[in-house]
Motif scaffolding. Structure first.
Motif, PDB file in Angstrom:
ATOM      1  N   PHE A  62       0.828  -1.205   0.000  1.00  0.00           N
ATOM      2  CA  PHE A  62       0.000   0.000   0.000  1.00  0.00           C
ATOM      3  C   PHE A  62       0.866   1.260   0.000  1.00  0.00           C
ATOM      4  O   PHE A  62       0.639   2.181  -0.794  1.00  0.00           O
ATOM      5  CB  PHE A  62      -0.939   0.000   1.206  1.00  0.00           C
ATOM      6  CG  PHE A  62      -1.868   1.169   1.238  1.00  0.00           C
ATOM      7  CD1 PHE A  62      -3.012   1.185   0.458  1.00  0.00           C
ATOM      8  CD2 PHE A  62      -1.614   2.261   2.038  1.00  0.00           C
ATOM      9  CE1 PHE A  62      -3.871   2.268   0.468  1.00  0.00           C
ATOM     10  CE2 PHE A  62      -2.464   3.347   2.069  1.00  0.00           C
ATOM     11  CZ  PHE A  62      -3.590   3.349   1.276  1.00  0.00           C
ATOM     12  N   PHE A  63       1.861   1.300   0.879  1.00  0.00           N
ATOM     13  CA  PHE A  63       2.694   2.494   0.940  1.00  0.00           C
ATOM     14  C   PHE A  63       3.585   2.631  -0.289  1.00  0.00           C
ATOM     15  O   PHE A  63       3.844   3.741  -0.752  1.00  0.00           O
ATOM     16  CB  PHE A  63       3.528   2.503   2.218  1.00  0.00           C
ATOM     17  CG  PHE A  63       2.704   2.816   3.434  1.00  0.00           C
ATOM     18  CD1 PHE A  63       2.033   4.018   3.559  1.00  0.00           C
ATOM     19  CD2 PHE A  63       2.576   1.896   4.447  1.00  0.00           C
ATOM     20  CE1 PHE A  63       1.264   4.310   4.658  1.00  0.00           C
ATOM     21  CE2 PHE A  63       1.812   2.167   5.562  1.00  0.00           C
ATOM     22  CZ  PHE A  63       1.151   3.380   5.661  1.00  0.00           C
ATOM     23  N   LYS A  64       4.038   1.508  -0.844  1.00  0.00           N
ATOM     24  CA  LYS A  64       4.822   1.551  -2.077  1.00  0.00           C
ATOM     25  C   LYS A  64       3.946   2.072  -3.226  1.00  0.00           C
ATOM     26  O   LYS A  64       4.397   2.882  -4.035  1.00  0.00           O
ATOM     27  CB  LYS A  64       5.343   0.148  -2.384  1.00  0.00           C
ATOM     28  CG  LYS A  64       6.301   0.083  -3.491  1.00  0.00           C
ATOM     29  CD  LYS A  64       7.672   0.498  -3.052  1.00  0.00           C
ATOM     30  CE  LYS A  64       8.650   0.150  -4.154  1.00  0.00           C
ATOM     31  NZ  LYS A  64       9.952   0.722  -3.915  1.00  0.00           N
ATOM     32  N   GLY A  65       2.695   1.612  -3.292  1.00  0.00           N
ATOM     33  CA  GLY A  65       1.779   2.089  -4.320  1.00  0.00           C
ATOM     34  C   GLY A  65       1.427   3.549  -4.152  1.00  0.00           C
ATOM     35  O   GLY A  65       1.349   4.304  -5.125  1.00  0.00           O
ATOM     36  N   LEU A  66       1.233   3.970  -2.909  1.00  0.00           N
ATOM     37  CA  LEU A  66       0.927   5.380  -2.638  1.00  0.00           C
ATOM     38  C   LEU A  66       2.105   6.270  -3.019  1.00  0.00           C
ATOM     39  O   LEU A  66       1.919   7.352  -3.592  1.00  0.00           O
ATOM     40  CB  LEU A  66       0.578   5.546  -1.160  1.00  0.00           C
ATOM     41  CG  LEU A  66      -0.204   6.770  -0.761  1.00  0.00           C
ATOM     42  CD1 LEU A  66      -1.543   6.790  -1.480  1.00  0.00           C
ATOM     43  CD2 LEU A  66      -0.415   6.786   0.726  1.00  0.00           C
ATOM     44  N   ARG A  67       3.297   5.793  -2.733  1.00  0.00           N
ATOM     45  CA  ARG A  67       4.495   6.549  -3.086  1.00  0.00           C
ATOM     46  C   ARG A  67       4.631   6.669  -4.601  1.00  0.00           C
ATOM     47  O   ARG A  67       4.975   7.737  -5.118  1.00  0.00           O
ATOM     48  CB  ARG A  67       5.698   5.840  -2.494  1.00  0.00           C
ATOM     49  CG  ARG A  67       6.985   6.558  -2.653  1.00  0.00           C
ATOM     50  CD  ARG A  67       8.059   5.721  -2.032  1.00  0.00           C
ATOM     51  NE  ARG A  67       9.148   6.531  -1.590  1.00  0.00           N
ATOM     52  CZ  ARG A  67      10.286   6.049  -1.181  1.00  0.00           C
ATOM     53  NH1 ARG A  67      10.460   4.728  -1.130  1.00  0.00           N
ATOM     54  NH2 ARG A  67      11.258   6.829  -0.813  1.00  0.00           N
ATOM     55  N   THR A  68       4.375   5.580  -5.320  1.00  0.00           N
ATOM     56  CA  THR A  68       4.442   5.596  -6.780  1.00  0.00           C
ATOM     57  C   THR A  68       3.357   6.506  -7.367  1.00  0.00           C
ATOM     58  O   THR A  68       3.603   7.243  -8.326  1.00  0.00           O
ATOM     59  CB  THR A  68       4.284   4.168  -7.340  1.00  0.00           C
ATOM     60  OG1 THR A  68       5.236   3.323  -6.716  1.00  0.00           O
ATOM     61  CG2 THR A  68       4.484   4.136  -8.831  1.00  0.00           C
ATOM     62  N   LEU A  69       2.188   6.478  -6.762  1.00  0.00           N
ATOM     63  CA  LEU A  69       1.076   7.309  -7.220  1.00  0.00           C
ATOM     64  C   LEU A  69       1.400   8.782  -7.062  1.00  0.00           C
ATOM     65  O   LEU A  69       1.212   9.585  -7.988  1.00  0.00           O
ATOM     66  CB  LEU A  69      -0.183   6.945  -6.429  1.00  0.00           C
ATOM     67  CG  LEU A  69      -1.492   7.598  -6.808  1.00  0.00           C
ATOM     68  CD1 LEU A  69      -1.899   7.154  -8.189  1.00  0.00           C
ATOM     69  CD2 LEU A  69      -2.556   7.220  -5.819  1.00  0.00           C
ATOM     70  N   VAL A  70       1.909   9.166  -5.924  1.00  0.00           N
ATOM     71  CA  VAL A  70       2.261  10.571  -5.682  1.00  0.00           C
ATOM     72  C   VAL A  70       3.417  10.981  -6.580  1.00  0.00           C
ATOM     73  O   VAL A  70       3.438  12.108  -7.110  1.00  0.00           O
ATOM     74  CB  VAL A  70       2.593  10.788  -4.185  1.00  0.00           C
ATOM     75  CG1 VAL A  70       3.216  12.144  -3.948  1.00  0.00           C
ATOM     76  CG2 VAL A  70       1.354  10.613  -3.338  1.00  0.00           C
ATOM     77  N   SER A  71       4.366  10.094  -6.790  1.00  0.00           N
ATOM     78  CA  SER A  71       5.487  10.395  -7.676  1.00  0.00           C
ATOM     79  C   SER A  71       5.001  10.618  -9.112  1.00  0.00           C
ATOM     80  O   SER A  71       5.522  11.468  -9.827  1.00  0.00           O
ATOM     81  CB  SER A  71       6.490   9.240  -7.634  1.00  0.00           C
ATOM     82  OG  SER A  71       7.493   9.416  -8.576  1.00  0.00           O
ATOM     83  N   GLY A  72       4.009   9.852  -9.529  1.00  0.00           N
ATOM     84  CA  GLY A  72       3.458  10.027 -10.865  1.00  0.00           C
ATOM     85  C   GLY A  72       2.640  11.293 -10.997  1.00  0.00           C
ATOM     86  O   GLY A  72       2.626  11.936 -12.050  1.00  0.00           O
ATOM     87  N   LEU A  73       1.947  11.672  -9.933  1.00  0.00           N
ATOM     88  CA  LEU A  73       1.124  12.879  -9.984  1.00  0.00           C
ATOM     89  C   LEU A  73       1.961  14.156 -10.009  1.00  0.00           C
ATOM     90  O   LEU A  73       1.664  15.094 -10.740  1.00  0.00           O
ATOM     91  CB  LEU A  73       0.168  12.916  -8.775  1.00  0.00           C
ATOM     92  CG  LEU A  73      -1.040  12.000  -8.832  1.00  0.00           C
ATOM     93  CD1 LEU A  73      -1.798  12.037  -7.516  1.00  0.00           C
ATOM     94  CD2 LEU A  73      -1.956  12.407  -9.978  1.00  0.00           C
ATOM     95  N   PHE A  74       3.004  14.170  -9.194  1.00  0.00           N
ATOM     96  CA  PHE A  74       3.811  15.382  -9.089  1.00  0.00           C
ATOM     97  C   PHE A  74       5.077  15.340  -9.923  1.00  0.00           C
ATOM     98  O   PHE A  74       5.909  16.224  -9.834  1.00  0.00           O
ATOM     99  CB  PHE A  74       4.144  15.664  -7.629  1.00  0.00           C
ATOM    100  CG  PHE A  74       2.940  15.972  -6.807  1.00  0.00           C
ATOM    101  CD1 PHE A  74       2.124  17.039  -7.092  1.00  0.00           C
ATOM    102  CD2 PHE A  74       2.592  15.148  -5.738  1.00  0.00           C
ATOM    103  CE1 PHE A  74       1.007  17.331  -6.344  1.00  0.00           C
ATOM    104  CE2 PHE A  74       1.474  15.432  -4.977  1.00  0.00           C
ATOM    105  CZ  PHE A  74       0.681  16.506  -5.287  1.00  0.00           C
ATOM    106  N   ASN A  75       5.225  14.288 -10.739  1.00  0.00           N
ATOM    107  CA  ASN A  75       6.333  14.162 -11.676  1.00  0.00           C
ATOM    108  C   ASN A  75       7.690  14.303 -10.975  1.00  0.00           C
ATOM    109  O   ASN A  75       8.540  15.070 -11.353  1.00  0.00           O
ATOM    110  CB  ASN A  75       6.209  15.194 -12.794  1.00  0.00           C
ATOM    111  CG  ASN A  75       6.563  14.608 -14.120  1.00  0.00           C
ATOM    112  OD1 ASN A  75       6.897  13.437 -14.220  1.00  0.00           O
ATOM    113  ND2 ASN A  75       6.481  15.426 -15.155  1.00  0.00           N
ATOM    114  N   ASP A  76       7.834  13.519  -9.921  1.00  0.00           N
ATOM    115  CA  ASP A  76       9.056  13.565  -9.111  1.00  0.00           C
ATOM    116  C   ASP A  76      10.138  12.697  -9.683  1.00  0.00           C
ATOM    117  O   ASP A  76       9.998  11.617 -10.076  1.00  0.00           O
ATOM    118  CB  ASP A  76       8.746  13.087  -7.689  1.00  0.00           C
ATOM    119  CG  ASP A  76       9.174  14.083  -6.649  1.00  0.00           C
ATOM    120  OD1 ASP A  76       9.763  15.102  -7.043  1.00  0.00           O
ATOM    121  OD2 ASP A  76       8.906  13.832  -5.478  1.00  0.00           O
TER     122      ASP A  76
END
Length: 76
Positions: A62-76
């Protein structure tokens, strides 16, 4: 000033991980509960360990997916 575009593949991968983790968050405690109901059974400890591992894996996923999701949204 140009707004950054969201990375759709990262968002998709993040959502995929989160959607896999959600059912595991329910399965793990169910397995733990069933092992506690059958404490006299010879498979008590393996089932309890399996339930705990599923819970830990679901939290990690869950936390790995959330991290990937936020990274994709904010283009990190």
């Amino acid at each position: 000033m140009e707004t950054p575009k969201a990375d759709k593949t990262k968002i998709y991968k993040g959502l995929q991980k989160v959607f896999i983790a959600i059912p595991l968050m329910f399965v793990g405690p169910i397995i733990i509960y069933s092992s506690f109901k059958n404490q006299e059974h010879f498979l008590y400890y393996p089932v309890l360990i399996l339930g705990c591992l599923i819970c830990l894996f679901s939290m990690y996923l869950f936390f790995k997916g959330l991290r990937t999701l936020v990274s994709g949204l904010f283009n990190d």
